[in-house]
Scaffold this motif. Structure first.
Motif, PDB file in Angstrom:
ATOM      1  N   THR A 190     -29.435  58.805  29.887  1.00 57.29           N
ATOM      2  CA  THR A 190     -30.626  59.200  29.123  1.00 57.29           C
ATOM      3  C   THR A 190     -30.459  58.774  27.660  1.00 57.29           C
ATOM      4  OG1 THR A 190     -29.584  61.348  28.803  1.00 57.29           O
ATOM      5  CG2 THR A 190     -31.305  61.234  30.490  1.00 57.29           C
ATOM      6  N   CYS A 191     -31.569  58.773  26.938  1.00 55.67           N
ATOM      7  CA  CYS A 191     -31.523  58.420  25.519  1.00 55.67           C
ATOM      8  C   CYS A 191     -30.794  59.528  24.753  1.00 55.67           C
ATOM      9  CB  CYS A 191     -32.944  58.263  25.005  1.00 55.67           C
ATOM     10  SG  CYS A 191     -33.074  58.286  23.210  1.00 55.67           S
ATOM     11  N   PRO A 192     -29.808  59.167  23.913  1.00 55.99           N
ATOM     12  CA  PRO A 192     -29.050  60.194  23.198  1.00 55.99           C
ATOM     13  C   PRO A 192     -29.924  60.954  22.189  1.00 55.99           C
ATOM     14  CG  PRO A 192     -28.481  58.017  22.382  1.00 55.99           C
ATOM     15  CD  PRO A 192     -29.347  57.810  23.583  1.00 55.99           C
ATOM     16  N   ALA A 193     -31.024  60.347  21.760  1.00 55.36           N
ATOM     17  CA  ALA A 193     -31.863  60.997  20.752  1.00 55.36           C
ATOM     18  C   ALA A 193     -32.924  61.907  21.377  1.00 55.36           C
ATOM     19  CB  ALA A 193     -32.537  59.939  19.882  1.00 55.36           C
ATOM     20  N   CYS A 194     -33.570  61.442  22.442  1.00 57.92           N
ATOM     21  CA  CYS A 194     -34.693  62.238  22.970  1.00 57.92           C
ATOM     22  C   CYS A 194     -34.528  62.662  24.419  1.00 57.92           C
ATOM     23  CB  CYS A 194     -36.006  61.478  22.792  1.00 57.92           C
ATOM     24  SG  CYS A 194     -36.184  60.129  23.963  1.00 57.92           S
ATOM     25  N   GLY A 195     -33.498  62.165  25.105  1.00 56.41           N
ATOM     26  CA  GLY A 195     -33.244  62.605  26.483  1.00 56.41           C
ATOM     27  C   GLY A 195     -34.106  61.934  27.535  1.00 56.41           C
TER      28      GLY A 195
ATOM     29  N   THR B  42     -33.493  49.540  23.109  1.00 56.26           N
ATOM     30  CA  THR B  42     -34.245  50.539  22.344  1.00 56.26           C
ATOM     31  C   THR B  42     -34.888  51.522  23.322  1.00 56.26           C
ATOM     32  OG1 THR B  42     -34.724  48.824  20.736  1.00 56.26           O
ATOM     33  CG2 THR B  42     -36.109  50.779  20.656  1.00 56.26           C
ATOM     34  N   CYS B  43     -34.834  52.793  22.982  1.00 58.98           N
ATOM     35  CA  CYS B  43     -35.443  53.797  23.869  1.00 58.98           C
ATOM     36  C   CYS B  43     -36.957  53.587  23.899  1.00 58.98           C
ATOM     37  CB  CYS B  43     -35.115  55.207  23.377  1.00 58.98           C
ATOM     38  SG  CYS B  43     -36.074  56.475  24.230  1.00 58.98           S
ATOM     39  N   HIS B  44     -37.528  53.553  25.098  1.00 58.55           N
ATOM     40  CA  HIS B  44     -38.960  53.301  25.210  1.00 58.55           C
ATOM     41  C   HIS B  44     -39.777  54.485  24.696  1.00 58.55           C
ATOM     42  CE1 HIS B  44     -38.583  55.937  28.683  1.00 58.55           C
ATOM     43  NE2 HIS B  44     -39.897  56.029  28.695  1.00 58.55           N
ATOM     44  N   ALA B  45     -39.151  55.657  24.669  1.00 54.34           N
ATOM     45  CA  ALA B  45     -39.909  56.848  24.286  1.00 54.34           C
ATOM     46  C   ALA B  45     -39.845  57.119  22.790  1.00 54.34           C
ATOM     47  CB  ALA B  45     -39.399  58.043  25.066  1.00 54.34           C
ATOM     48  N   CYS B  46     -38.651  56.980  22.177  1.00 55.61           N
ATOM     49  CA  CYS B  46     -38.535  57.346  20.756  1.00 55.61           C
ATOM     50  C   CYS B  46     -38.146  56.161  19.864  1.00 55.61           C
ATOM     51  CB  CYS B  46     -37.542  58.501  20.581  1.00 55.61           C
ATOM     52  SG  CYS B  46     -35.820  58.028  20.813  1.00 55.61           S
ATOM     53  N   GLN B  47     -37.945  55.003  20.460  1.00 57.22           N
ATOM     54  CA  GLN B  47     -37.631  53.773  19.724  1.00 57.22           C
ATOM     55  C   GLN B  47     -36.301  53.808  18.959  1.00 57.22           C
ATOM     56  OE1 GLN B  47     -41.280  54.498  19.591  1.00 57.22           O
ATOM     57  NE2 GLN B  47     -41.186  53.150  21.374  1.00 57.22           N
TER      58      GLN B  47
HETATM   59 ZN   LIG Z   1     -35.331  58.265  23.034  1.00 55.86          ZN
END
Ligand SMILES: [Zn+2]
Ligand SMILES: [Zn+2]
Length: 509
Positions: free
Chosen positions: A158-163, A187-192
């Motif tokens: 998962t993305c470390p910033a937004c999960g 790059t995370c697709h949800a929080c970039q």
């Molecule tokens: Zn994210």
């Protein structure tokens, strides 16, 4: 972008090739971004508008038009492109990989339209940090892979910033992404935020050792396990899954804090899979002794250890069989080879000489190999009948076929009375040499005589063997459904071994 229009059907300027073990989706994205195109635009140019690329798990099984499209554009051979899909591991990792639904050992993505609801793709932050290894790997979809052995760190899903789950094909959809860059893929697709910005967690040595073992097995197609020097990878992985589900089921029955209806292994959260694998590593490390100890300590019951559906690979079955929770120290094949050597040296069978030569006691394995100590008819008949029960218990055509093959292997071994070595070399010609003329087969009872066993095998040759699609140049009677070649002596040894309880003293004539 307009300069690239009209490229459909021809080779594009940058020949982006798949990297070692790269996933098809990752390759497609790198291809698009290398041409400074957003993924959506590339797909439209390459496959036409409205082409359903991302509403399915293309990494599991890709449609031919998709593979052909990317092959044409990159000048890649179709075979090389197929290696980027998990479907290519069919026959290595598991018997079949289904395009939809669940496949053993592959983490599902939870596809809902173009989104992914389940964290089905893992990654190593260190691998993605380095430009040369910045791509997503097939290994990162494997339910038993939870670490990166290059960096000795744990994989993340998962993305470390937004999960959010990792969805690389949506990485360039953010409002801030005008032109994809070298970092867009990570790059995370949800929080970039960048997926690589996190601390690496070290993998424990037992878990790393287990994963190395599994990666090797998948690469080589076989593994040395216990008495078997070359267990086929599919049999190994299927048994491993049975061990994992069975072992867990047995543990669950005794633990009050474990959920009774947990999802299948592949759908469990990464953290849970890791804990389960640690347990598996322990069991496998000293197979089967540690597992047998746990069976005893926790009084696991065989009904819990045996999966209710499907057949169990023999290496697992022989350990969990209710009356058979111990294994032979020496395989029949090994005992036969040792005795052959002794007979050559001394002119006869001699257990003391065999013990001296082998440095161990081969009596239990030799007991039913010695011509004077042939396995008695009852034990062999019981084994055949047991297989008939298993056949009656499954509707799966391929499973029935494999069970039938096992039945006829037993008939050859004990009815025709041939050694394991001869069993693996048995051909139609040698069948006629052993028994001639061969009468019609009568199926009322398990064949006792050599001629009747030969009749059964002749029937097998004509009616069942062709269904296993043996290679055209293969002339051996028993063939593998995977390699289409003759079964090896070790496979014949496994299939023709009778459960230990039938070999207890007093059962021999
Ligand atoms: Zn994210
Ligand atoms: Zn790594």
């Amino acid at each position: 972008m307009t300069s690239l229009e009209g490229l459909s059907g021809s080779v594009w300027p940058l020949h982006v090739k798949p990297r070692p073990d790269e996933l098809l989706s990752s390759w497609l994205i790198r291809f698009a971004h290398a041409h400074q195109l957003k993924i959506e635009s590339m797909c439209t140019l390459l496959f036409g508008r409205q082409s359903p690329v991302w509403n399915r798990d293309i990494d599991r099984l890709a449609p031919v038009w998709l593979l052909q499209g990317i092959c044409q554009a990159t000048g890649t051979h179709l075979q090389q492109a197929k290696h980027t899909t998990l479907g290519d591991l069919e026959g290595w990792l598991t018997e079949t990989i289904s395009p939809l639904g669940k496949s053993h050992w592959i983490v599902p993505l939870g596809i809902f339209h173009r989104t992914r609801q389940h964290p089905g793709l893992m990654y190593c932050p260190a691998c993605l940090s380095e430009e040369k290894s910045r791509y997503y790997r097939r290994l990162w979809r494997m339910a038993w892979a939870t670490a990166c052995l290059t960096h000795q760190c744990l994989l993340v899903d998962t993305c470390p910033a937004c999960g959010a789950p990792i969805v690389p094909h949506r990485s360039d959809m953010g409002a801030r992404c005008y032109l994809p860059t070298r970092l867009t893929l990570i790059t995370c697709h949800a929080c970039q935020k960048l997926l690589t910005q996190q601390t690496l967690l070290p993998v424990s040595p037992p878990l790393a050792a287990l994963q190395a073992k599994l990666e090797d097995t998948l690469k080589n197609g076989y593994i040395a396990l216990g008495d078997n020097p070359s267990l086929h990878s599919v049999l190994f992985f299927e048994g491993l899954r049975a061990l994992l589900t069975g072992g867990l089921r047995a543990q669950k029955q005794r633990s009050t804090n474990v959920k009774k209806h947990a999802p299948v292994f592949e759908s469990r959260p990464l953290e849970e899979r890791r804990v389960i694998l640690e347990q598996l590593a322990q069991w496998l490390n000293n197979w089967p002794e540690d597992f047998l100890t746990d069976i005893k300590v926790h009084s696991f019951r065989s009904a819990e250890l045996c999966s209710p559906a499907g057949i169990l690979p023999y290496w697992y079955y022989q350990v969990v069989h209710p009356l058979n929770q111990r294994i032979t120290a020496t395989t029949e094949m090994e005992a036969e080879a040792i005795m052959d050597a002794v007979a050559k040296q001394t002119g006869g069978y001699n257990l003391t000489a065999a013990q001296r030569l082998a440095g161990k006691n081969i009596t239990p394995a030799w007991r039913h190999l010695h011509p004077l100590h042939r396995v008695n008819f009852d034990s062999y008949e019981m084994a055949v009948v047991e297989i008939d029960h298993q056949i009656a218990g499954t509707l799966d055509r391929s499973q029935r076929l494999l069970l039938l093959r096992t039945k006829f292997i037993l008939v050859a071994r004990y009815g025709l009375q041939v050694s394991i070595k001869s069993l693996s070399k048995l051909t139609l010609a040698s069948l006629y040499q052993l028994a001639s003329p061969i009468p019609n087969a009568t199926f009322y009872e398990v064949p006792r005589s050599r001629v009747q066993a030969a009749a059964w095998l002749l029937w097998y040759w004509h009616h069942l063997r062709p269904q296993l699609s043996p290679a055209p140049d293969e002339n051996r009677v028993f063939t593998s459904s995977l390699t289409h070649k003759g079964l090896s002596a070790s496979a014949c040894s496994l299939y023709s071994a009778l459960p230990m309880r039938m070999l207890k003293s007093g059962q021999f004539t």
